[in-house]
Every structure is written in structure tokens, then in C-alpha cells.
Design a protein around this motif. Structure first.
Motif, PDB file in Angstrom:
ATOM      1  N   PHE A 199       0.835  -1.208   0.000  1.00  0.00           N
ATOM      2  CA  PHE A 199       0.000   0.000   0.000  1.00  0.00           C
ATOM      3  C   PHE A 199       0.867   1.255   0.000  1.00  0.00           C
ATOM      4  CE2 PHE A 199      -2.178   3.402   2.272  1.00  0.00           C
ATOM      5  CZ  PHE A 199      -3.358   3.504   1.560  1.00  0.00           C
ATOM      6  N   ALA A 200       1.892   1.288   0.865  1.00  0.00           N
ATOM      7  CA  ALA A 200       2.746   2.471   0.961  1.00  0.00           C
ATOM      8  C   ALA A 200       3.514   2.707  -0.332  1.00  0.00           C
ATOM      9  CB  ALA A 200       3.709   2.317   2.136  1.00  0.00           C
ATOM     10  N   VAL A 201       4.091   1.651  -0.915  1.00  0.00           N
ATOM     11  CA  VAL A 201       4.849   1.795  -2.155  1.00  0.00           C
ATOM     12  C   VAL A 201       3.937   2.250  -3.292  1.00  0.00           C
ATOM     13  CG1 VAL A 201       6.156   0.538  -3.911  1.00  0.00           C
ATOM     14  CG2 VAL A 201       6.632   0.139  -1.488  1.00  0.00           C
ATOM     15  N   THR A 202       2.750   1.676  -3.363  1.00  0.00           N
ATOM     16  CA  THR A 202       1.799   2.060  -4.418  1.00  0.00           C
ATOM     17  C   THR A 202       1.398   3.518  -4.287  1.00  0.00           C
ATOM     18  OG1 THR A 202       0.955  -0.214  -4.443  1.00  0.00           O
ATOM     19  CG2 THR A 202      -0.382   1.469  -5.517  1.00  0.00           C
ATOM     20  N   LEU A 203       1.146   3.961  -3.060  1.00  0.00           N
ATOM     21  CA  LEU A 203       0.763   5.357  -2.835  1.00  0.00           C
ATOM     22  C   LEU A 203       1.898   6.303  -3.220  1.00  0.00           C
ATOM     23  CD1 LEU A 203      -1.273   7.420  -1.788  1.00  0.00           C
ATOM     24  CD2 LEU A 203      -0.391   7.035   0.524  1.00  0.00           C
ATOM     25  N   LEU A 204       3.127   5.946  -2.868  1.00  0.00           N
ATOM     26  CA  LEU A 204       4.273   6.795  -3.224  1.00  0.00           C
ATOM     27  C   LEU A 204       4.454   6.867  -4.734  1.00  0.00           C
ATOM     28  CD1 LEU A 204       6.883   5.752  -0.496  1.00  0.00           C
ATOM     29  CD2 LEU A 204       5.625   7.913  -0.660  1.00  0.00           C
ATOM     30  N   LEU A 205       4.305   5.734  -5.416  1.00  0.00           N
ATOM     31  CA  LEU A 205       4.427   5.735  -6.871  1.00  0.00           C
ATOM     32  C   LEU A 205       3.333   6.574  -7.520  1.00  0.00           C
ATOM     33  CD1 LEU A 205       5.356   2.001  -7.575  1.00  0.00           C
ATOM     34  CD2 LEU A 205       6.846   3.997  -7.742  1.00  0.00           C
ATOM     35  N   PHE A 206       2.122   6.492  -6.959  1.00  0.00           N
ATOM     36  CA  PHE A 206       1.020   7.291  -7.508  1.00  0.00           C
ATOM     37  C   PHE A 206       1.260   8.780  -7.280  1.00  0.00           C
ATOM     38  CE2 PHE A 206      -3.040   9.474  -6.897  1.00  0.00           C
ATOM     39  CZ  PHE A 206      -3.646   9.227  -8.111  1.00  0.00           C
ATOM     40  N   LYS A 207       1.705   9.141  -6.082  1.00  0.00           N
ATOM     41  CA  LYS A 207       1.953  10.553  -5.776  1.00  0.00           C
ATOM     42  C   LYS A 207       3.079  11.115  -6.624  1.00  0.00           C
ATOM     43  CE  LYS A 207       0.345  12.764  -3.018  1.00  0.00           C
ATOM     44  NZ  LYS A 207      -0.785  13.724  -3.125  1.00  0.00           N
ATOM     45  N   SER A 208       4.058  10.275  -6.961  1.00  0.00           N
ATOM     46  CA  SER A 208       5.175  10.743  -7.782  1.00  0.00           C
ATOM     47  C   SER A 208       4.796  10.876  -9.253  1.00  0.00           C
ATOM     48  CB  SER A 208       6.365   9.789  -7.635  1.00  0.00           C
ATOM     49  OG  SER A 208       6.062   8.520  -8.192  1.00  0.00           O
ATOM     50  N   GLY A 209       3.665  10.313  -9.642  1.00  0.00           N
ATOM     51  CA  GLY A 209       3.220  10.375 -11.020  1.00  0.00           C
ATOM     52  C   GLY A 209       3.835   9.332 -11.923  1.00  0.00           C
ATOM     53  N   LYS A 210       4.617   8.401 -11.354  1.00  0.00           N
ATOM     54  CA  LYS A 210       5.276   7.386 -12.171  1.00  0.00           C
ATOM     55  C   LYS A 210       4.329   6.266 -12.602  1.00  0.00           C
ATOM     56  CE  LYS A 210       9.826   8.186 -10.115  1.00  0.00           C
ATOM     57  NZ  LYS A 210      10.970   7.589  -9.366  1.00  0.00           N
ATOM     58  N   VAL A 211       3.243   6.071 -11.867  1.00  0.00           N
ATOM     59  CA  VAL A 211       2.277   5.020 -12.194  1.00  0.00           C
ATOM     60  C   VAL A 211       0.890   5.657 -12.265  1.00  0.00           C
ATOM     61  CG1 VAL A 211       1.259   2.828 -11.507  1.00  0.00           C
ATOM     62  CG2 VAL A 211       3.681   3.265 -11.044  1.00  0.00           C
ATOM     63  N   ARG A 212       0.214   5.474 -13.383  1.00  0.00           N
ATOM     64  CA  ARG A 212      -1.118   6.026 -13.575  1.00  0.00           C
ATOM     65  C   ARG A 212      -2.017   4.983 -14.220  1.00  0.00           C
ATOM     66  NH1 ARG A 212      -2.228  10.295 -10.382  1.00  0.00           N
ATOM     67  NH2 ARG A 212      -0.379  11.626 -10.246  1.00  0.00           N
ATOM     68  N   ALA A 213      -3.306   5.147 -14.024  1.00  0.00           N
ATOM     69  CA  ALA A 213      -4.292   4.231 -14.622  1.00  0.00           C
ATOM     70  C   ALA A 213      -4.601   4.706 -16.038  1.00  0.00           C
ATOM     71  CB  ALA A 213      -5.552   4.185 -13.762  1.00  0.00           C
ATOM     72  N   THR A 214      -3.683   4.437 -16.963  1.00  0.00           N
ATOM     73  CA  THR A 214      -3.859   4.833 -18.355  1.00  0.00           C
ATOM     74  C   THR A 214      -4.846   3.895 -19.045  1.00  0.00           C
ATOM     75  OG1 THR A 214      -2.006   3.442 -19.071  1.00  0.00           O
ATOM     76  CG2 THR A 214      -1.497   5.710 -18.424  1.00  0.00           C
ATOM     77  N   PRO A 215      -5.436   4.301 -20.165  1.00  0.00           N
ATOM     78  CA  PRO A 215      -6.373   3.410 -20.877  1.00  0.00           C
ATOM     79  C   PRO A 215      -5.746   2.080 -21.267  1.00  0.00           C
ATOM     80  CG  PRO A 215      -6.584   5.665 -21.670  1.00  0.00           C
ATOM     81  CD  PRO A 215      -5.421   5.661 -20.744  1.00  0.00           C
ATOM     82  N   ARG A 216      -4.476   2.072 -21.703  1.00  0.00           N
ATOM     83  CA  ARG A 216      -3.831   0.816 -22.070  1.00  0.00           C
ATOM     84  C   ARG A 216      -3.659  -0.084 -20.854  1.00  0.00           C
ATOM     85  NH1 ARG A 216       1.752   0.954 -25.361  1.00  0.00           N
ATOM     86  NH2 ARG A 216       0.261   1.691 -26.940  1.00  0.00           N
ATOM     87  N   ALA A 217      -3.254   0.511 -19.719  1.00  0.00           N
ATOM     88  CA  ALA A 217      -3.106  -0.278 -18.498  1.00  0.00           C
ATOM     89  C   ALA A 217      -4.456  -0.811 -18.025  1.00  0.00           C
ATOM     90  CB  ALA A 217      -2.452   0.568 -17.404  1.00  0.00           C
ATOM     91  N   SER A 226      -5.165  -2.064  -8.724  1.00  0.00           N
ATOM     92  CA  SER A 226      -6.500  -1.667  -8.286  1.00  0.00           C
ATOM     93  C   SER A 226      -6.421  -0.516  -7.289  1.00  0.00           C
ATOM     94  CB  SER A 226      -7.221  -2.864  -7.659  1.00  0.00           C
ATOM     95  OG  SER A 226      -8.540  -2.526  -7.279  1.00  0.00           O
ATOM     96  N   LEU A 227      -5.375  -0.504  -6.469  1.00  0.00           N
ATOM     97  CA  LEU A 227      -5.166   0.637  -5.568  1.00  0.00           C
ATOM     98  C   LEU A 227      -4.913   1.915  -6.366  1.00  0.00           C
ATOM     99  CD1 LEU A 227      -2.921  -0.836  -2.715  1.00  0.00           C
ATOM    100  CD2 LEU A 227      -5.265  -0.006  -2.498  1.00  0.00           C
ATOM    101  N   ILE A 228      -4.140   1.801  -7.448  1.00  0.00           N
ATOM    102  CA  ILE A 228      -3.904   2.964  -8.306  1.00  0.00           C
ATOM    103  C   ILE A 228      -5.227   3.492  -8.853  1.00  0.00           C
ATOM    104  CG2 ILE A 228      -2.839   3.747 -10.454  1.00  0.00           C
ATOM    105  CD1 ILE A 228      -0.830   3.335  -8.256  1.00  0.00           C
ATOM    106  N   MET A 229      -6.107   2.588  -9.261  1.00  0.00           N
ATOM    107  CA  MET A 229      -7.417   2.996  -9.757  1.00  0.00           C
ATOM    108  C   MET A 229      -8.228   3.681  -8.667  1.00  0.00           C
ATOM    109  SD  MET A 229      -8.225  -0.466 -11.951  1.00  0.00           S
ATOM    110  CE  MET A 229      -9.954  -0.050 -12.150  1.00  0.00           C
ATOM    111  N   ASP A 230      -8.144   3.152  -7.434  1.00  0.00           N
ATOM    112  CA  ASP A 230      -8.853   3.781  -6.317  1.00  0.00           C
ATOM    113  C   ASP A 230      -8.322   5.192  -6.060  1.00  0.00           C
ATOM    114  OD1 ASP A 230     -10.359   1.493  -5.944  1.00  0.00           O
ATOM    115  OD2 ASP A 230      -9.002   0.660  -4.447  1.00  0.00           O
ATOM    116  N   PHE A 231      -6.992   5.341  -6.048  1.00  0.00           N
ATOM    117  CA  PHE A 231      -6.401   6.663  -5.822  1.00  0.00           C
ATOM    118  C   PHE A 231      -6.803   7.640  -6.915  1.00  0.00           C
ATOM    119  CE2 PHE A 231      -2.641   4.264  -3.724  1.00  0.00           C
ATOM    120  CZ  PHE A 231      -3.356   4.171  -2.533  1.00  0.00           C
ATOM    121  N   THR A 232      -6.838   7.165  -8.158  1.00  0.00           N
ATOM    122  CA  THR A 232      -7.234   8.022  -9.274  1.00  0.00           C
ATOM    123  C   THR A 232      -8.677   8.479  -9.129  1.00  0.00           C
ATOM    124  OG1 THR A 232      -5.687   6.855 -10.744  1.00  0.00           O
ATOM    125  CG2 THR A 232      -7.419   8.166 -11.782  1.00  0.00           C
TER     126      THR A 232
END
Length: 305
Positions: A178-196, A255-261
């Protein structure tokens, strides 16, 4: 779709929105801006009444200064969802999970097993109800969290009996992901793109089909292993469940990335405050799934030693 296409609010109705009042129109036949005979022209006040620039008699100069010096109303003041709302609601849901888990961790093993089944079935039903319910119900969401707590506590109790310490390891692993996913999302390195998103949908359907087939094989006795195909099939000496488990953990993390988005878009687009419960429900579902996958993977690894 309302509110910027936020997937959390699909099918939800937004009430309370108001429209600006219509611009006053002159009656038919009268020049623009002219009112009927005997009424004051547009923008002017009748004789002996206060105009726009006139100070109301009931307010002093100090009261006026205090009124205009106040800060603008924020999202919380206007009934809109905020990150603080989501954090508090999520904390309440996780608290209900911990209460349910504490019950099954303290009772006898036979009773814990029965409560685990009750929690699994009840949680599944309430998950469907909360998912398709247009307006979030805090009571039903908290009830879902408590039932999932019964299930997780019973599952942890059974696996921890066979593999001591696996429950604590699963908790640490869940918090770490959870912590790593949140940090990656906040940094903008991982996003819920249409391809993903397309890859996620294909992978989650495949995983669901595998899980359903595996469950049927275990229930019918076609496979004697407790984890079914996950441990009875090996690839290069490694149980199939290790590969499946890593894939499932990756899906849960995305799925956490999708929730954060969804939460970010909901706050940015001014979603109603009540939908912070929907966001908390989504996070709780994902965290429960993530914990189950991690503790099952750890049990498979420990059992293969």
C-alpha cells in the motif's frame, strides 16, 4: 458522465445542484430595461428604499469588515468530498475490519472457522449490495467491513496455526505494498492509463476464471491439495500458486492505483461529501483482497520449504 467520468460515481445521482436565476426580461412591447408603469426601472430601487451601495442599517462597520475578511468557503464548508473525509471514512472501515478479526482470533478454533464462513458469505453479499447501490450507506459499508474482518481473522487463525507468524508477515506485506503504491502514484510514475486499464481487465477476467475453476476442483474433491491447482501443479519445481499469487498481488496493487485516481478526480471535480464512503469502501475491498493474496502466497511458500 457526471464529475469528469470518475469511475467511483458511475450510476450515482447528484442532487442539490442549482442553476443561476434567469435574467429579468422586459414585458412585450416595452424598451429593453424598462419596467411596467409604476415599477422601478431595472437595477434601481423604489423611492425611499436602499440601493445596492447603501449600507444596511442593522450592520455596523466592524461587522461588515469581519464579514468580508472571512476566508472563502472550502470543500468541507460546501459539502464536497475532501481527502480528509476519505481518510477518516477509510480508517473507520479498517477499524471495523480489525474488530471483526479480533473476534475470530480470540474465540475457539471451531467457532472461528464457522465465523469465517459467515463473514465470507455475508461480506460477499454486502459487497454486491454496496457496489450496485446508487447512494452509499455508511451502515452497510461498515457492516461489510466487520464481516470481512471475521473472514480475515478466521483465515489468519487457520493459516497461522500451520505456519506460525504468517499473519504478521501478511499484515506487514499489505502495508508495504500500500505504501509503495501510494508513493508511486503521488510521484506520477504510475497512472491508470487506458492501455493499463485494458490489460487489467483482461488479466482480472483470466484470474477470476482460474479461481472459479480451482475452487470447483477443491470442493468436488478432484484435487486433494488445500490450495488446489496452486500447489498441485509445479513449473520448474515452483508451485503454480507462486506465479498466480504474484500476478494477483500486482493486480491488487494496480486496483489501488485505480482507487487513488478515482478519489483524486472526485475531490477535484467537487463530488458530494457522502461519496467519501464509496471511496472508503473501494479501498477496503482492495486492501482485503491484497491481504488474502499475500497471506496465501506466504503459506504456499512456507509449505514448499
Amino acid at each position: 458522465m457526471a464529475h469528469g467520468g470518475n469511475p467511483i460515481f458511475n450510476g450515482k445521482s447528484f442532487r442539490g445542484a442549482t442553476q443561476a436565476p434567469p435574467v429579468p426580461q422586459a414585458p412585450y412591447g416595452a424598451p429593453y430595461g424598462q419596467q411596467p408603469y409604476g415599477q422601478a426601472p431595472y437595477g434601481q430601487q423604489p423611492y425611499a428604499q436602499q440601493g445596492w451601495g447603501t449600507q444596511p442599517q442593522s450592520m455596523t462597520d466592524d461587522q461588515l469588515r469581519q464579514m468580508y475578511a472571512q476566508p472563502s468557503a472550502g470543500p468541507a464548508d460546501t459539502g464536497r468530498m475532501t481527502f480528509d473525509d476519505v481518510i477518516m471514512k477509510t480508517a473507520a472501515c479498517l477499524g471495523a475490519v480489525l474488530v471483526g478479526a479480533a473476534i475470530t482470533l480470540t474465540v475457539g478454533l471451531s467457532l472461528a472457522s464457522m465465523l469465517m464462513i459467515v463473514g465470507a458469505l455475508g461480506g460477499f453479499v454486502l459487497a454486491l449490495v454496496n457496489t450496485f447501490k446508487k447512494q452509499p450507506s455508511p451502515a452497510l459499508i461498515l457492516a461489510y467491513a466487520a464481516l470481512e474482518g471475521l473472514f480475515l481473522g478466521g483465515l489468519t487463525r487457520i493459516l497461522d496455526t500451520q505456519f506460525p507468524g504468517v499473519g504478521l508477515q501478511a499484515v506487514i506485506g499489505t502495508l508495504s505494498v500500500f505504501a509503495v503504491t501510494l508513493l508511486l502514484f503521488k510521484s506520477g510514475k504510475v497512472r491508470a492509463t487506458p492501455r493499463a486499464m485494458r490489460f487489467f481487465m483482461i488479466a482480472i477476467i483470466g484470474y477470476a476464471v482460474f479461481s472459479l475453476v480451482n475452487m470447483v476442483l477443491v470442493w468436488t474433491g478432484a484435487v486433494q491439495e488445500p490450495f488446489g491447482l496452486r500447489t498441485s501443479v509445479e513449473i520448474f519445481g515452483i508451485p503454480l500458486g507462486v506465479f498466480i499469487g504474484l500476478l494477483a498481488i500486482g493486480l491488487a496493487a494496480f486496483s489501488l492505483i485505480m482507487d487513488f485516481t478515482s478519489i483524486e478526480e472526485g475531490v477535484r471535480n467537487g463530488a458530494p461529501q457522502r461519496f467519501s464512503w464509496t471511496a472508503a469502501f473501494g479501498l477496503t475491498v482492495t486492501l482485503v483482497w491484497l491481504y488474502v493474496e499475500i497471506i496465501r502466497l506466504l503459506a504456499i511458500l512456507r509449505g514448499n520449504d
